[in-house]
Every structure is written in C-alpha cells, then in structure tokens.
Design a protein around this motif. Structure first.
Motif, PDB file in Angstrom:
ATOM      1  N   TYR A  84      43.379  42.226  36.816  1.00  0.00           N
ATOM      2  CA  TYR A  84      44.522  42.478  37.753  1.00  0.00           C
ATOM      3  C   TYR A  84      44.344  43.493  38.862  1.00  0.00           C
ATOM      4  CZ  TYR A  84      46.930  39.551  34.117  1.00  0.00           C
ATOM      5  OH  TYR A  84      47.332  38.620  33.288  1.00  0.00           O
ATOM      6  N   GLN A  85      45.407  43.656  39.786  1.00  0.00           N
ATOM      7  CA  GLN A  85      45.236  44.440  40.711  1.00  0.00           C
ATOM      8  C   GLN A  85      45.522  45.816  40.090  1.00  0.00           C
ATOM      9  OE1 GLN A  85      47.630  43.434  44.124  1.00  0.00           O
ATOM     10  NE2 GLN A  85      47.485  45.711  44.976  1.00  0.00           N
ATOM     11  N   GLN A  86      46.777  46.010  39.334  1.00  0.00           N
ATOM     12  CA  GLN A  86      47.351  47.074  39.025  1.00  0.00           C
ATOM     13  C   GLN A  86      47.002  47.313  37.580  1.00  0.00           C
ATOM     14  OE1 GLN A  86      51.268  48.147  40.385  1.00  0.00           O
ATOM     15  NE2 GLN A  86      51.257  46.208  41.600  1.00  0.00           N
ATOM     16  N   PRO A  87      46.006  48.233  37.128  1.00  0.00           N
ATOM     17  CA  PRO A  87      45.645  48.318  35.829  1.00  0.00           C
ATOM     18  C   PRO A  87      46.703  48.709  34.849  1.00  0.00           C
ATOM     19  CG  PRO A  87      44.728  49.889  37.078  1.00  0.00           C
ATOM     20  CD  PRO A  87      45.383  48.878  37.955  1.00  0.00           C
ATOM     21  N   ARG A  88      47.640  49.544  35.218  1.00  0.00           N
ATOM     22  CA  ARG A  88      48.556  50.178  34.378  1.00  0.00           C
ATOM     23  C   ARG A  88      49.655  48.967  33.839  1.00  0.00           C
ATOM     24  NH1 ARG A  88      47.658  55.249  33.900  1.00  0.00           N
ATOM     25  NH2 ARG A  88      46.443  56.204  35.641  1.00  0.00           N
ATOM     26  N   ALA A 145      38.134  50.356  32.569  1.00  0.00           N
ATOM     27  CA  ALA A 145      38.332  50.022  31.309  1.00  0.00           C
ATOM     28  C   ALA A 145      38.580  48.605  31.208  1.00  0.00           C
ATOM     29  CB  ALA A 145      39.178  50.945  30.810  1.00  0.00           C
ATOM     30  N   CYS A 146      39.599  48.264  32.366  1.00  0.00           N
ATOM     31  CA  CYS A 146      39.771  46.675  32.638  1.00  0.00           C
ATOM     32  C   CYS A 146      38.969  45.785  32.790  1.00  0.00           C
ATOM     33  CB  CYS A 146      41.126  46.644  33.332  1.00  0.00           C
ATOM     34  SG  CYS A 146      42.618  47.257  32.861  1.00  0.00           S
ATOM     35  N   VAL A 147      37.821  46.303  33.614  1.00  0.00           N
ATOM     36  CA  VAL A 147      36.614  45.514  33.851  1.00  0.00           C
ATOM     37  C   VAL A 147      35.732  45.327  32.633  1.00  0.00           C
ATOM     38  CG1 VAL A 147      34.452  45.497  35.082  1.00  0.00           C
ATOM     39  CG2 VAL A 147      36.549  45.838  36.205  1.00  0.00           C
ATOM     40  N   TYR A 157      33.662  32.399  33.505  1.00  0.00           N
ATOM     41  CA  TYR A 157      34.323  32.766  34.921  1.00  0.00           C
ATOM     42  C   TYR A 157      35.158  33.983  34.758  1.00  0.00           C
ATOM     43  CZ  TYR A 157      32.870  27.993  35.264  1.00  0.00           C
ATOM     44  OH  TYR A 157      32.310  26.942  34.956  1.00  0.00           O
ATOM     45  N   LEU A 158      34.881  34.821  36.044  1.00  0.00           N
ATOM     46  CA  LEU A 158      35.704  36.045  35.828  1.00  0.00           C
ATOM     47  C   LEU A 158      36.465  35.927  37.503  1.00  0.00           C
ATOM     48  CD1 LEU A 158      35.640  38.896  34.677  1.00  0.00           C
ATOM     49  CD2 LEU A 158      33.847  39.458  36.396  1.00  0.00           C
ATOM     50  N   ILE A 159      37.788  36.107  37.105  1.00  0.00           N
ATOM     51  CA  ILE A 159      38.693  36.168  38.292  1.00  0.00           C
ATOM     52  C   ILE A 159      39.298  37.540  38.595  1.00  0.00           C
ATOM     53  CG2 ILE A 159      41.024  35.105  39.127  1.00  0.00           C
ATOM     54  CD1 ILE A 159      40.446  33.084  37.311  1.00  0.00           C
ATOM     55  N   CYS A 160      38.972  38.013  39.837  1.00  0.00           N
ATOM     56  CA  CYS A 160      39.182  39.342  40.345  1.00  0.00           C
ATOM     57  C   CYS A 160      40.367  39.430  41.253  1.00  0.00           C
ATOM     58  CB  CYS A 160      37.774  40.072  40.789  1.00  0.00           C
ATOM     59  SG  CYS A 160      36.508  40.123  39.743  1.00  0.00           S
ATOM     60  N   ASP A 161      41.390  39.694  40.877  1.00  0.00           N
ATOM     61  CA  ASP A 161      42.771  39.571  41.718  1.00  0.00           C
ATOM     62  C   ASP A 161      43.101  40.658  42.324  1.00  0.00           C
ATOM     63  OD1 ASP A 161      44.953  38.629  43.306  1.00  0.00           O
ATOM     64  OD2 ASP A 161      46.069  38.343  41.093  1.00  0.00           O
ATOM     65  N   GLU A 162      42.346  40.810  43.501  1.00  0.00           N
ATOM     66  CA  GLU A 162      42.720  42.293  44.164  1.00  0.00           C
ATOM     67  C   GLU A 162      42.192  43.553  43.285  1.00  0.00           C
ATOM     68  OE1 GLU A 162      43.546  42.570  47.424  1.00  0.00           O
ATOM     69  OE2 GLU A 162      44.547  40.947  47.667  1.00  0.00           O
ATOM     70  N   MET A 163      41.039  43.362  42.541  1.00  0.00           N
ATOM     71  CA  MET A 163      40.500  44.218  41.545  1.00  0.00           C
ATOM     72  C   MET A 163      40.202  45.660  42.281  1.00  0.00           C
ATOM     73  SD  MET A 163      37.040  43.798  39.672  1.00  0.00           S
ATOM     74  CE  MET A 163      35.820  44.214  41.058  1.00  0.00           C
ATOM     75  N   THR A 164      40.034  45.701  43.465  1.00  0.00           N
ATOM     76  CA  THR A 164      39.347  46.730  44.137  1.00  0.00           C
ATOM     77  C   THR A 164      40.585  47.523  45.187  1.00  0.00           C
ATOM     78  OG1 THR A 164      38.524  45.975  45.992  1.00  0.00           O
ATOM     79  CG2 THR A 164      37.082  46.081  44.059  1.00  0.00           C
ATOM     80  N   GLY A 187      24.934  34.123  34.803  1.00  0.00           N
ATOM     81  CA  GLY A 187      25.345  32.950  35.724  1.00  0.00           C
ATOM     82  C   GLY A 187      26.692  32.537  35.785  1.00  0.00           C
ATOM     83  N   ALA A 188      27.476  33.327  35.545  1.00  0.00           N
ATOM     84  CA  ALA A 188      29.071  33.087  35.612  1.00  0.00           C
ATOM     85  C   ALA A 188      29.484  33.108  37.000  1.00  0.00           C
ATOM     86  CB  ALA A 188      29.742  34.501  35.005  1.00  0.00           C
ATOM     87  N   GLY A 189      30.572  32.244  37.064  1.00  0.00           N
ATOM     88  CA  GLY A 189      31.368  32.143  38.436  1.00  0.00           C
ATOM     89  C   GLY A 189      32.208  33.100  38.676  1.00  0.00           C
ATOM     90  N   VAL A 190      32.422  33.743  39.821  1.00  0.00           N
ATOM     91  CA  VAL A 190      33.307  34.801  40.237  1.00  0.00           C
ATOM     92  C   VAL A 190      34.216  34.420  41.204  1.00  0.00           C
ATOM     93  CG1 VAL A 190      33.509  37.212  40.873  1.00  0.00           C
ATOM     94  CG2 VAL A 190      31.693  36.575  39.376  1.00  0.00           C
ATOM     95  N   LEU A 191      35.664  34.513  41.193  1.00  0.00           N
ATOM     96  CA  LEU A 191      36.533  34.287  41.996  1.00  0.00           C
ATOM     97  C   LEU A 191      37.107  35.831  42.541  1.00  0.00           C
ATOM     98  CD1 LEU A 191      38.464  32.745  43.890  1.00  0.00           C
ATOM     99  CD2 LEU A 191      40.117  32.508  41.919  1.00  0.00           C
ATOM    100  N   ALA A 192      36.579  35.962  43.632  1.00  0.00           N
ATOM    101  CA  ALA A 192      36.998  37.351  44.467  1.00  0.00           C
ATOM    102  C   ALA A 192      38.284  37.249  45.296  1.00  0.00           C
ATOM    103  CB  ALA A 192      35.913  37.934  44.957  1.00  0.00           C
ATOM    104  N   ILE A 193      39.508  37.428  44.980  1.00  0.00           N
ATOM    105  CA  ILE A 193      40.627  37.504  45.566  1.00  0.00           C
ATOM    106  C   ILE A 193      40.851  38.832  46.320  1.00  0.00           C
ATOM    107  CG2 ILE A 193      43.243  37.142  45.814  1.00  0.00           C
ATOM    108  CD1 ILE A 193      42.866  35.140  43.459  1.00  0.00           C
ATOM    109  N   THR A 194      40.821  38.989  47.821  1.00  0.00           N
ATOM    110  CA  THR A 194      41.155  40.326  48.273  1.00  0.00           C
ATOM    111  C   THR A 194      41.637  40.218  49.666  1.00  0.00           C
ATOM    112  OG1 THR A 194      39.730  42.592  49.000  1.00  0.00           O
ATOM    113  CG2 THR A 194      38.550  40.417  48.951  1.00  0.00           C
ATOM    114  N   HIS A 195      42.127  41.201  50.331  1.00  0.00           N
ATOM    115  CA  HIS A 195      42.629  41.464  51.742  1.00  0.00           C
ATOM    116  C   HIS A 195      41.692  42.034  52.517  1.00  0.00           C
ATOM    117  CE1 HIS A 195      46.916  41.400  49.644  1.00  0.00           C
ATOM    118  NE2 HIS A 195      47.085  40.583  50.634  1.00  0.00           N
ATOM    119  N   ASP A 196      40.684  42.781  51.662  1.00  0.00           N
ATOM    120  CA  ASP A 196      39.526  43.344  52.507  1.00  0.00           C
ATOM    121  C   ASP A 196      38.530  42.510  53.109  1.00  0.00           C
ATOM    122  OD1 ASP A 196      37.356  45.038  53.390  1.00  0.00           O
ATOM    123  OD2 ASP A 196      37.741  46.424  51.699  1.00  0.00           O
TER     124      ASP A 196
END
Length: 215
Positions: A84-88, A145-147, A157-164, A187-196
């Motif tokens: 998630y975007q907000q780890p807390r 820690a969340c990563v 599959y790893l979904i990174c929702d505004e991770m950074t 060989g995992a698939g990654v979905l990178a969601i980002t505004h950057d």
C-alpha cells in the motif's frame, strides 16, 4: 498470468470500475498511471483478492477466483501480495517490525526466525529496528518492512500501489531495486501504480493509462 475481465465495482450508487479488463504478465513490470480517484487502487484491491467485484472475473495463472479475502483459497491468496501507499494504515501498531515482516509466515504456519532477518537485511533494515513498533520508526523504515512482508511468501505477483509516494529518493530507489531483483530471481509479475511518470518510465516495461481501460 494475473487477469481481470470485465470488472465492475460499486460503492452504493457510485460506480468505481465499469467493465474494466487488465492483465499482469509474469516476469515483467506493468505500469498503471492515472489521476487520483480514477479507480487504480480499487483495481489493485480486486487483483489482490482483497475486494470482491459486483461483476466480472479474476484468474490467477488460469485458475478462476471463486472466493475473496480470507475465504479465497490459500494457494491463490498467497500468489499475490499488495504493498500500500501508506504503511501506517497497513500494519498493526501493536506489532514489532520483526512481527510485521513475519505476519504471512506465521499465518502460513512457517517458522519466521532466519527468514525474517534475511528479509529485513534485503530491504535495508538494521537489526536494532526489528524490536521497535511502528510509532518508533520512520515512514520509510516502515515501508521497507511492508515490502519485506510482501516478499516473505515469495508471491508470483506483486502489486505496488503508489509504494514509493511517501519516500525520499534514496529509499524509493532502494525499494524499486529490491522489487526488481526479486522479479529477476523469481520471474514474478509486478504491477507498478504511480503518479510519477519519470519513475514509471524507468521502472515499467509497458505503461497503461487508466483512461485506456475505460470503455
């Protein structure tokens, strides 16, 4: 392949997603961009089996998803990890950093000791941080820690929702490198969601704008 077909999600009378289809291919990074509120995070929750759609289907490596959240088959649920975007908002504040990393291992009945230490080192967490609780570490340390937690069961599959989004440049670069190394190794698939857009251009093999998914 992680595939969503004709997904519709409603919150009351509001339609969040309307017949959206999307594919995450193994071994690559698919970038998904679009403005806030367009439905990217909703799609991420559907793909990670955290949100049951009103209509449509999800398949994981050709196997259809019949149930959602904790009722989903464990072998499907553990194939996908969401960061998630907000780890807390994504952790139990009562747990230590080590316990946060080891959560999926504990749920799967696997011993976490050595594995937790290895994952912590992989994401750049020093041993002195592992006994601390979320309020005692920075946002960047908590996202590390969340990563580590997301990688603990080696998902396909790893979904990174505004991770950074909430991270400084050095932490951002390190965690992207960790995800890329994991993808290269497994060989995992990654979905990178980002505004950057700049990050998207460097990270993703292909980039899709959310408006391309809308009929």
């Amino acid at each position: 392949m992680l595939e969503a077909r004709e997904i519709t999600v409603r919150y009351g009378r509001q339609v969040a997603l309307d017949r959206v289809s999307f594919v995450v291919e193994p071994g690559g990074v698919t970038g998904l961009g679009g403005p806030s509120g367009c439905g990217k995070s909703t799609l991420a929750r559907v793909l990670s089996l955290m949100l049951r759609p009103a209509a449509g289907s999800v398949t994981v490596d050709g196997r259809p998803v019949r149930r959602w959240r904790q009722r989903a088959a464990r072998e499907l649920r553990t194939r996908i990890a969401l960061i998630y975007q907000q780890p807390r908002l994504a952790v139990d504040p009562r747990l230590t950093v080590a316990e946060i990393i080891a959560e999926p291992l504990a749920a799967a009945g696997r011993p976490g000791g050595d594995r937790t230490g290895e994952l912590a080192a992989e994401v750049g967490l020093t041993r002195d941080l592992l006994t601390r609780r979320p309020h005692e570490v920075s946002d960047g340390q908590l996202q590390r820690a969340c990563v580590a937690r997301a990688l603990s069961l080696e998902p396909g599959y790893l979904i990174c929702d505004e991770m950074t989004t909430m991270l400084d440049a050095s932490t951002q670069a390190h965690l992207v490198a960790v995800v890329n190394a994991y993808r290269d190794r497994t060989g995992a698939g990654v979905l990178a969601i980002t505004h950057d857009d700049a990050l998207m251009g460097r990270w993703a093999d292909r980039v899709i704008k959310f408006d391309q998914l809308i009929r």
